[in-house]
Design an enzyme around this catalytic site. Structure first.
Site, mmCIF file in Angstrom:
data_model
loop_
_atom_site.group_PDB
_atom_site.id
_atom_site.type_symbol
_atom_site.label_atom_id
_atom_site.label_comp_id
_atom_site.label_asym_id
_atom_site.label_seq_id
_atom_site.Cartn_x
_atom_site.Cartn_y
_atom_site.Cartn_z
ATOM 1 N N ASN A 160 0.754 -1.526 0.125
ATOM 2 C CA ASN A 160 0.158 -0.010 -0.215
ATOM 3 C C ASN A 160 0.436 1.248 -0.251
ATOM 4 O O ASN A 160 0.100 2.220 -0.609
ATOM 5 C CB ASN A 160 -1.222 0.188 0.631
ATOM 6 C CG ASN A 160 -0.680 -0.607 2.737
ATOM 7 O OD1 ASN A 160 0.374 -0.481 3.234
ATOM 8 N ND2 ASN A 160 -1.034 0.411 3.186
ATOM 9 N N GLU A 256 4.895 -4.132 12.136
ATOM 10 C CA GLU A 256 4.177 -2.881 12.324
ATOM 11 C C GLU A 256 2.609 -3.266 11.460
ATOM 12 O O GLU A 256 3.016 -3.673 9.946
ATOM 13 C CB GLU A 256 4.875 -1.952 11.113
ATOM 14 C CG GLU A 256 6.084 -1.360 11.785
ATOM 15 C CD GLU A 256 5.363 -0.147 12.705
ATOM 16 O OE1 GLU A 256 4.287 -0.166 13.433
ATOM 17 O OE2 GLU A 256 6.666 0.445 13.827
ATOM 18 N N CYS A 290 -2.894 1.520 6.520
ATOM 19 C CA CYS A 290 -2.984 0.409 8.212
ATOM 20 C C CYS A 290 -3.915 0.819 9.619
ATOM 21 O O CYS A 290 -4.491 0.536 9.674
ATOM 22 C CB CYS A 290 -1.529 0.877 8.498
ATOM 23 S SG CYS A 290 -0.479 1.733 8.540
HETATM 24 P P1 NAP Z 1 0.682 -8.990 3.430
HETATM 25 O O1 NAP Z 1 -0.075 -9.950 2.890
HETATM 26 O O2 NAP Z 1 1.164 -8.897 4.775
HETATM 27 O O3 NAP Z 1 2.548 -8.740 3.152
HETATM 28 C C1 NAP Z 1 2.390 -8.076 3.461
HETATM 29 C C2 NAP Z 1 4.818 -8.390 2.689
HETATM 30 O O4 NAP Z 1 5.124 -9.669 3.303
HETATM 31 C C3 NAP Z 1 4.583 -8.938 1.515
HETATM 32 O O5 NAP Z 1 6.189 -8.076 1.091
HETATM 33 C C4 NAP Z 1 4.368 -10.656 0.997
HETATM 34 O O6 NAP Z 1 5.019 -10.953 0.248
HETATM 35 C C5 NAP Z 1 5.231 -10.782 2.253
HETATM 36 N N1 NAP Z 1 4.973 -12.041 3.311
HETATM 37 C C6 NAP Z 1 3.979 -12.938 3.137
HETATM 38 N N2 NAP Z 1 3.878 -13.983 3.638
HETATM 39 C C7 NAP Z 1 5.085 -14.432 4.346
HETATM 40 C C8 NAP Z 1 5.762 -15.239 4.827
HETATM 41 N N3 NAP Z 1 6.078 -16.313 4.806
HETATM 42 N N4 NAP Z 1 7.187 -15.111 5.092
HETATM 43 C C9 NAP Z 1 7.657 -13.266 5.044
HETATM 44 N N5 NAP Z 1 6.514 -12.410 4.238
HETATM 45 C C10 NAP Z 1 5.509 -12.958 4.018
HETATM 46 O O7 NAP Z 1 0.634 -7.879 3.809
HETATM 47 P P2 NAP Z 1 -0.644 -6.670 2.551
HETATM 48 O O8 NAP Z 1 -1.725 -6.940 1.877
HETATM 49 O O9 NAP Z 1 0.654 -6.162 0.720
HETATM 50 O O10 NAP Z 1 -0.509 -5.231 2.663
HETATM 51 C C11 NAP Z 1 -1.609 -4.594 3.668
HETATM 52 C C12 NAP Z 1 -1.381 -5.308 5.199
HETATM 53 O O11 NAP Z 1 -0.938 -4.570 6.055
HETATM 54 C C13 NAP Z 1 -2.995 -4.675 6.315
HETATM 55 O O12 NAP Z 1 -3.262 -5.184 7.300
HETATM 56 C C14 NAP Z 1 -2.022 -3.395 6.696
HETATM 57 O O13 NAP Z 1 -2.749 -3.018 7.765
HETATM 58 C C15 NAP Z 1 -0.526 -3.813 6.820
HETATM 59 N N6 NAP Z 1 -0.118 -2.140 6.908
HETATM 60 C C16 NAP Z 1 0.469 -2.457 8.263
HETATM 61 C C17 NAP Z 1 1.339 -0.735 8.606
HETATM 62 C C18 NAP Z 1 2.144 -0.583 9.754
HETATM 63 O O14 NAP Z 1 2.443 0.237 9.540
HETATM 64 N N7 NAP Z 1 1.267 -0.763 11.012
HETATM 65 C C19 NAP Z 1 1.533 0.050 7.212
HETATM 66 C C20 NAP Z 1 1.019 -0.252 5.947
HETATM 67 C C21 NAP Z 1 0.376 -1.651 6.082
HETATM 68 P P3 NAP Z 1 3.707 -10.933 -0.925
HETATM 69 O O15 NAP Z 1 2.523 -10.570 -1.478
HETATM 70 O O16 NAP Z 1 4.998 -10.953 -1.891
HETATM 71 O O17 NAP Z 1 3.698 -12.351 -1.022
#
Ligand code: NAP
Length: 483
Positions: A160, A256, A290
């Site tokens: 995002n 995060e 987020c």
């Molecule tokens: P996501 O599905 O959790 O993926 C985030 C990253 O983790 C991607 O690069 C993904 O790779 C990787 N990943 C997936 N499975 C993994 C594993 N088993 N081991 C290591 N890495 C792995 O999140 P998203 O859909 O991209 O983003 C949305 C989420 O991010 C929401 O929950 C949002 O709240 C959170 N977020 C939090 C913050 C904060 O600062 N707290 C800021 C922004 C977003 P691939 O997708 O390439 O497979």
């Protein structure tokens, strides 16, 4: 070490050890508005991950001996180069993330500042003296401590904010004297590779920054479990955060994660301002933030006028092509995500919530939606929607609103709109979150403030200075004085 250029050929490439490297397999990157392929990117196999770790170890050896001034100059250069290339970066984010132009430009502007803050913080790493002579038997001892960089940092980022969330990991790491291997989301890898070009030109040592593309389940997992990675800094969903925590063993982890952000609006609040900021907080980038506002608790006497104002603002938002400067709402990151939003909203309606506006999906687009009633038994009331919808719930007593805000497993940020100072302070004290925003949306963030969650929203803090603290360790020196 094997030359990192061995698999080099034309097209998009990975950045390892200061060189551009290709792979055996490729991943298409899609324009999220047109649905057409933009390009394809090589994905890393285990051999390339190994190569990146070795490069990052060499990068760390070079980074940790660079003087603070030099680290600061590198970060200044990256910030300056980003300013020069701002339009190109914004266009890239619009295409690969489907982010409307106004928000893509904001993200680039914030990232320029994130690197700038890090350039300043690089000069402020310091320790303290410790009066060891205060302890009996230590009268001849003098103590001091200093911060040292932790080592190779694996950074895993979501789709995002493909630039600023990478900046929130790379900039403090370079300021601290660490090296980084970044694995961006497979949905938005191009911005990270573009950023690598700026780092390459900044004078940073080879291996200080490496970018690997590939799925989380493979490349992410290999990095998280690699013994030579000292720390994992992850931004993404709580579900993946938990898996990382389990796999990382004794490595340091900074997590995060997600949220289900809430705001309280009491009857003393400026309702025009509150509605305006709540609309911005709920619908910016289609709620794929987020700290996007998902639940609003309004004091009963103010609920009707507040809801009318919020609905009017939601209806006024322009849904369409993210390239246009006038667009407020672009597509969600994928059609399945828009379908998920549709399901959750249908569930809330079936549970008795009243649809005030929106509620329709077309392909990956979902209309800005306001629901009125009690969301507590529905997924929209307890889990993270990551979509353009918000609930409004009237409350009678302030304590009930606080309890409702705290009722989810998350705790990243929350907000209160009030003119009552005591109530504002009570909210600061009672809300179980990492940040309380008073008289603005919970989606407010300045890039240098401490930022992070409690409960299932994660652990550790970002915000440049605080991330530097996470990426360094305190080393104590005790000096015996013989005279
Ligand atoms: P996501 O599905 O959790 O993926 C985030 C990253 O983790 C991607 O690069 C993904 O790779 C990787 N990943 C997936 N499975 C993994 C594993 N088993 N081991 C290591 N890495 C792995 O999140 P998203 O859909 O991209 O983003 C949305 C989420 O991010 C929401 O929950 C949002 O709240 C959170 N977020 C939090 C913050 C904060 O600062 N707290 C800021 C922004 C977003 P691939 O997708 O390439 O497979």
């Amino acid at each position: 070490m094997e030359s990192p250029t061995v698999r080099e050929h034309s097209g998009e490439r990975l950045f390892i050890g200061g060189a551009w490297v290709s792979g055996e397999n490729f991943l298409p990157v899609i324009d999220k508005f047109t649905g057409r392929p933009l390009t394809s990117v090589p994905t890393a196999d285990e051999e390339l991950v190994e190569m990146a770790v070795r490069s990052a170890e060499a990068g760390f050896a070079a980074m940790k001996v660079l003087p603070a001034l030099k680290r600061s100059e590198i970060l200044e250069k990256i910030s300056g180069a980003l300013r020069e290339a701002a339009d190109e970066f914004a266009a890239g984010i619009i295409a690969e993330a489907g982010k409307p132009a106004k928000f893509a430009r904001q993200e680039v502007e914030r990232s320029i500042q994130t690197f700038k803050f890090a350039a300043e913080e690089a000069k402020r790493l310091h320790g303290e003296t410790v009066p060891l002579d205060a302890q009996g038997g230590s009268e001849k001892k003098f103590g001091f401590y200093h911060r040292f960089p932790i080592g190779v940092v694996a950074a895993i980022t979501p789709f995002n904010f493909p630039l600023n969330l990478a900046a929130h990991k790379l900039a403090p790491a370079l300021a601290a004297g660490c090296s980084v291997i970044l694995k961006p989301s497979s949905l938005t890898p191009l911005t990270a590779l573009k950023l690598a070009k700026l780092v390459e030109a900044s004078g940073a040592p080879a291996g200080a920054f490496n970018v690997l593309v590939g799925s989380g389940g493979t490349v992410g997992d290999w990095l998280v479990s690699h013994p030579n990675v000292a720390m994992v800094t992850f931004t993404g969903s709580a579900e993946v955060g938990k898996q990382i925590r389990e796999k990382a063993g004794l490595k340091k982890t900074l997590l995060e994660l997600g949220n289900n952000s809430a705001a309280i609006v009491d009857e003393t609040a400026d309702l025009d301002w509150a509605a305006q900021r709540c609309a911005a907080g709920a619908f910016a980038y289609s709620g794929q933030v987020c700290i996007s506002l998902q639940r609003i608790y309004v004091e009963k006497s103010a609920a009707k006028p507040f809801t009318e104002k919020l609905v009017a603002l939601a209806k006024n938002l322009k849904v369409g092509d993210p390239k246009l400067g006038t667009t407020d709402i672009g597509p969600l990151i994928s059609e399945p995500d828009a379908r998920r939003v549709e399901d959750w909203i249908n569930e809330a309606k079936a549970a008795g919530m009243e649809l005030k506006c929106g509620g329709r999906r077309k392909e990956a687009f979902y209309e800005p939606t306001v629901l009125f009633g009690d969301p507590s038994g529905c997924r929209i009331g307890t889990e993270e929607l990551f979509g353009p919808a918000v609930t409004v719930t009237p409350y009678e007593k302030f304590e009930q609103a606080v309890e409702a805000v705290n009722s989810t497993p998350y705790g990243l940020q929350a907000a209160i709109f009030t003119r009552n100072l005591n109530r504002a302070f009570a909210a600061f004290r009672e809300l179980e979150v990492g940040g309380v925003i008073i008289n603005d949306s919970p989606s407010y963030r300045a890039d240098f403030m401490p930022y992070g969650g409690v409960k299932e929203s994660g652990s550790g803090r970002e915000g440049v200075r605080f991330a530097i603290e996470e990426m360094t360790y305190l080393k104590m020196a005790a000096l015996h004085l013989s005279e």
